[in-house]
Design a protein around this motif. Structure first.
Motif, PDB file in Angstrom:
ATOM      1  N   ASP A 122       0.844  -1.199   0.000  1.00  0.00           N
ATOM      2  CA  ASP A 122       0.000   0.000   0.000  1.00  0.00           C
ATOM      3  C   ASP A 122       0.872   1.238   0.000  1.00  0.00           C
ATOM      4  N   ARG A 123       0.513   2.217  -0.779  1.00  0.00           N
ATOM      5  CA  ARG A 123       1.312   3.441  -0.714  1.00  0.00           C
ATOM      6  C   ARG A 123       0.383   4.640  -0.685  1.00  0.00           C
ATOM      7  N   PRO A 124      -0.244   4.880   0.487  1.00  0.00           N
ATOM      8  CA  PRO A 124      -1.182   5.998   0.575  1.00  0.00           C
ATOM      9  C   PRO A 124      -0.462   7.345   0.514  1.00  0.00           C
ATOM     10  N   ILE A 125      -1.225   8.403   0.255  1.00  0.00           N
ATOM     11  CA  ILE A 125      -0.627   9.752   0.278  1.00  0.00           C
ATOM     12  C   ILE A 125      -1.407  10.660   1.223  1.00  0.00           C
ATOM     13  N   ASP A 126      -2.086  10.032   2.208  1.00  0.00           N
ATOM     14  CA  ASP A 126      -2.900  10.814   3.148  1.00  0.00           C
ATOM     15  C   ASP A 126      -2.085  11.872   3.878  1.00  0.00           C
ATOM     16  N   LEU A 127      -0.817  11.575   4.189  1.00  0.00           N
ATOM     17  CA  LEU A 127      -0.013  12.544   4.951  1.00  0.00           C
ATOM     18  C   LEU A 127       0.338  13.761   4.080  1.00  0.00           C
ATOM     19  N   HIS A 128       0.585  13.534   2.798  1.00  0.00           N
ATOM     20  CA  HIS A 128       0.843  14.662   1.875  1.00  0.00           C
ATOM     21  C   HIS A 128      -0.373  15.599   1.918  1.00  0.00           C
ATOM     22  N   SER A 166       7.671   8.626   9.065  1.00  0.00           N
ATOM     23  CA  SER A 166       7.308   9.814   8.293  1.00  0.00           C
ATOM     24  C   SER A 166       7.155   9.430   6.825  1.00  0.00           C
ATOM     25  N   THR A 167       7.034  10.420   5.985  1.00  0.00           N
ATOM     26  CA  THR A 167       6.965  10.149   4.547  1.00  0.00           C
ATOM     27  C   THR A 167       8.020  10.982   3.826  1.00  0.00           C
ATOM     28  N   VAL A 168       8.790  10.322   2.977  1.00  0.00           N
ATOM     29  CA  VAL A 168       9.898  10.990   2.295  1.00  0.00           C
ATOM     30  C   VAL A 168       9.365  11.981   1.261  1.00  0.00           C
ATOM     31  N   THR A 169       8.581  11.485   0.294  1.00  0.00           N
ATOM     32  CA  THR A 169       8.096  12.396  -0.752  1.00  0.00           C
ATOM     33  C   THR A 169       7.064  13.379  -0.180  1.00  0.00           C
ATOM     34  N   GLY A 170       6.365  12.969   0.890  1.00  0.00           N
ATOM     35  CA  GLY A 170       5.429  13.889   1.552  1.00  0.00           C
ATOM     36  C   GLY A 170       6.190  15.068   2.140  1.00  0.00           C
ATOM     37  N   THR A 310      14.644   0.566   3.678  1.00  0.00           N
ATOM     38  CA  THR A 310      13.829  -0.502   3.078  1.00  0.00           C
ATOM     39  C   THR A 310      14.311  -0.789   1.656  1.00  0.00           C
ATOM     40  N   ASP A 311      14.928   0.218   1.012  1.00  0.00           N
ATOM     41  CA  ASP A 311      15.391   0.033  -0.362  1.00  0.00           C
ATOM     42  C   ASP A 311      16.601  -0.895  -0.477  1.00  0.00           C
ATOM     43  N   VAL A 312      17.155  -1.372   0.655  1.00  0.00           N
ATOM     44  CA  VAL A 312      18.211  -2.398   0.542  1.00  0.00           C
ATOM     45  C   VAL A 312      17.753  -3.722   1.152  1.00  0.00           C
ATOM     46  N   LYS A 332       9.997  -2.630   8.475  1.00  0.00           N
ATOM     47  CA  LYS A 332       9.039  -1.821   9.240  1.00  0.00           C
ATOM     48  C   LYS A 332       8.526  -0.641   8.424  1.00  0.00           C
ATOM     49  N   VAL A 333       9.033  -0.469   7.212  1.00  0.00           N
ATOM     50  CA  VAL A 333       8.569   0.655   6.385  1.00  0.00           C
ATOM     51  C   VAL A 333       7.538   0.163   5.368  1.00  0.00           C
ATOM     52  N   PHE A 334       7.868  -0.924   4.681  1.00  0.00           N
ATOM     53  CA  PHE A 334       6.909  -1.556   3.767  1.00  0.00           C
ATOM     54  C   PHE A 334       6.793  -3.027   4.167  1.00  0.00           C
TER      55      PHE A 334
END
Ligand code: UD1
Length: 470
Positions: A122-128, A166-170, A310-312, A332-334
């Motif tokens: 899931d990749r919501p954007i509610d925080l943005h 938190s959210t990186v792109t947000g 998470t990207d590694v 714990k991120v995805f």
């Protein structure tokens, strides 16, 4: 479509240069929508994601020119009336959401397609959206699009923590919006990733007033405009590519030098790699990586920065499949990002999924197989596993990998790896991975295939309703 054919078993040796960071370049390029005047970006990697974003930015009135000679990308807004980011491009790349904050801040409105889900969960954007609403934007979601409007954004206090951190792109979207909002914006629980800091430094160079970069508390004094006059800005090195190459040599053995690496944001990864038996030595922006002895098992958990990214996770999982003993990886991120596990199992790995964790029992060898990449980092994990495996592998759907690694196969070839990019068609599947080859060359393997894989009526005893052992 392309695939990689890899013949494993070759230790890596030599040196390569790590490219500029994809995750830093994308939000910085998107932020150019909010900048008046031209900027020259250095070290923007040649990637499908970068091309996709350039297509989108062009449709949003941004002009660009690329110089191959000195690896620069020049960008400048030439039309400020456009504000529609359509589904056909946004669906290709989730980072397209980074245009939302800049469009709203500079043009007062934005219509951006919702990116939808993806293979890592899931990749919501509610925080943005929560953050932009706090700054005064009117936001509606209709027919798959975000319609956002604000005559003038106003500074506010925003808490950006979510269930997974938190959210990186947000944070990127809100930094650009806050930079052009009237008054002071404070962001609590901001993402601290180096790529977010890179965007903040870029904005500050153009006149923004952002304090607290790299901490969870940002204070932004709004300014009327962000101005450039042919400014130069260099994108930071890609820490995920550096970590991937480190894990490649950790898997195959051998020793390599990586240029253009900043080890400071990789502390958690470096510590983990040292723990499992990898030698890593930094000399300025060059890093020497080697592995001679056996790999040791470990427990690890991905977390927001400064934790293990998470990207590694997928690449670490590939590595730990060959560590003697039991390892555990928790994301714990995805928490659903485990599609690669099943493909690694096809190469002989022993991995069991338990909720957000994977339990890995190390094996002494992986064997080449026909495998499918499911996302960007999963592709990289399969490549490094194939490099360490015995025999040949075919890695399909590498278009995922092309999104985020610049010329990975060329870099690996330069380090002595036997990896080829070929068209994905039956003739290019290595003979060792075709069943007909097995019949001729490997009677034992054929026997196994026939007994356990190909259903045969005589294996099934109807009277006892159970499968008989052959
Ligand atoms: C960025 C990176 C991606 C990386 C990820 C986590 C870019 C272009 N991409 O993605 O490579 O894997 O950070 O480090 O930089 N979440 C919410 N609500 C939101 C936003 C996110 O609950 O509004 C959740 C996500 O589902 C996820 C976690 O927060 O569980 C982190 O996501 P986020 O930091 O937003 O990832 P991206 O910025 O999309």
């Amino acid at each position: 479509m392309d695939m990689f054919v890899v013949r494993g078993g070759q230790p890596l040796a030599g040196h390569v240069r790590v490219s500029g960071s994809k995750n830093a370049a994308l939000p910085i390029m998107a932020a150019m929508l909010a900048v008046d005047g031209p900027v020259r970006l250095h070290d923007v990697p040649h990637l499908v994601d970068v091309r996709t974003l350039l297509d989108l930015l062009t449709r949003l009135g941004l002009q660009h020119s690329r110089s191959e000679a000195d690896q620069t990308l020049e960008l400048e807004v030439v039309d400020t009336t456009l504000c529609l980011a359509e589904y056909d491009l946004v669906r290709k790349m989730r980072a397209s959401i980074c245009v939302l904050g800049p469009l709203l801040a500079r043009r007062g409105r934005a219509c951006v397609s919702l990116p939808g889900g993806c293979n890592i969960g899931d990749r919501p954007i509610d925080l943005h959206l929560k953050g932009l609403r706090a700054l005064g934007a009117e936001i509606q979601i209709e027919r798959g699009y975000i319609f956002a409007e604000a005559r003038q954004l106003r500074g506010a206090h925003i808490f950006l923590g979510g269930p997974f951190g938190s959210t990186v792109t947000g944070t990127c979207n809100l930094m650009v919006a806050g930079a052009l909002a009237e008054g002071t914006t404070t962001i609590e629980s901001a993402a601290c990733e180096p790529e977010v800091v890179d965007l903040g430094n870029f904005l500050n160079q153009l006149g923004a007033r952002i304090e607290g970069l790299g901490t969870p508390f940002l204070r932004i004094e709004g300014v009327p405009s962000l101005n450039a006059a042919g400014d130069d800005y260099r994108i930071i090195p890609d820490r995920i590519e550096a970590a991937t190459l480190m894990m490649a040599v950790a898997m195959t053995g051998g020793d390599i030098d990586l240029e253009n690496v900043d080890l400071r944001p990789l502390t958690a990864v470096v510590e983990k790699l040292r723990e499992v038996g990898v030698t890593i030595r930094a000399m300025g922006n060059r890093v020497h990586v080697s592995r001679q002895g056996a790999l040791r098992p470990t427990d690890c958990c991905t977390l927001p920065y400064p934790g293990i990214p998470t990207d590694v996770q997928a690449q670490l999982m590939a590595l730990l499949t060959m560590a003697e003993g039991m390892s555990v990886i928790t994301d714990k991120v995805f928490p659903d990002r485990f599609m690669h596990a099943a493909e690694l199992v096809r190469m002989g790995a022993r991995i069991r999924r338990e909720g957000p964790s994977a339990i890995i029992s190390g094996v002494s060898r992986l064997s080449g197989a026909n495998v499918m990449a499911s996302d960007l980092r999963a592709s990289a994990a399969l490549v490094i596993a194939a490099l360490a495996g015995e025999g040949e592998s075919a890695i399909r759907r590498i278009y995922h990998l092309d999104r985020g690694y610049e010329q990975l196969e060329r870099k690996l070839q330069h380090l002595g790896a036997d990896i080829r990019r070929v068209q994905d068609c039956p003739e290019n599947i290595p003979a060792s991975l075709r069943p007909e080859w097995s019949e001729v060359e490997d009677a034992e393997h054929t026997e196994k295939l026939q007994q356990f894989v190909i259903p045969r009526p005589h294996l099934f005893d109807r009277s006892e309703s159970r499968v008989q052992r052959p």
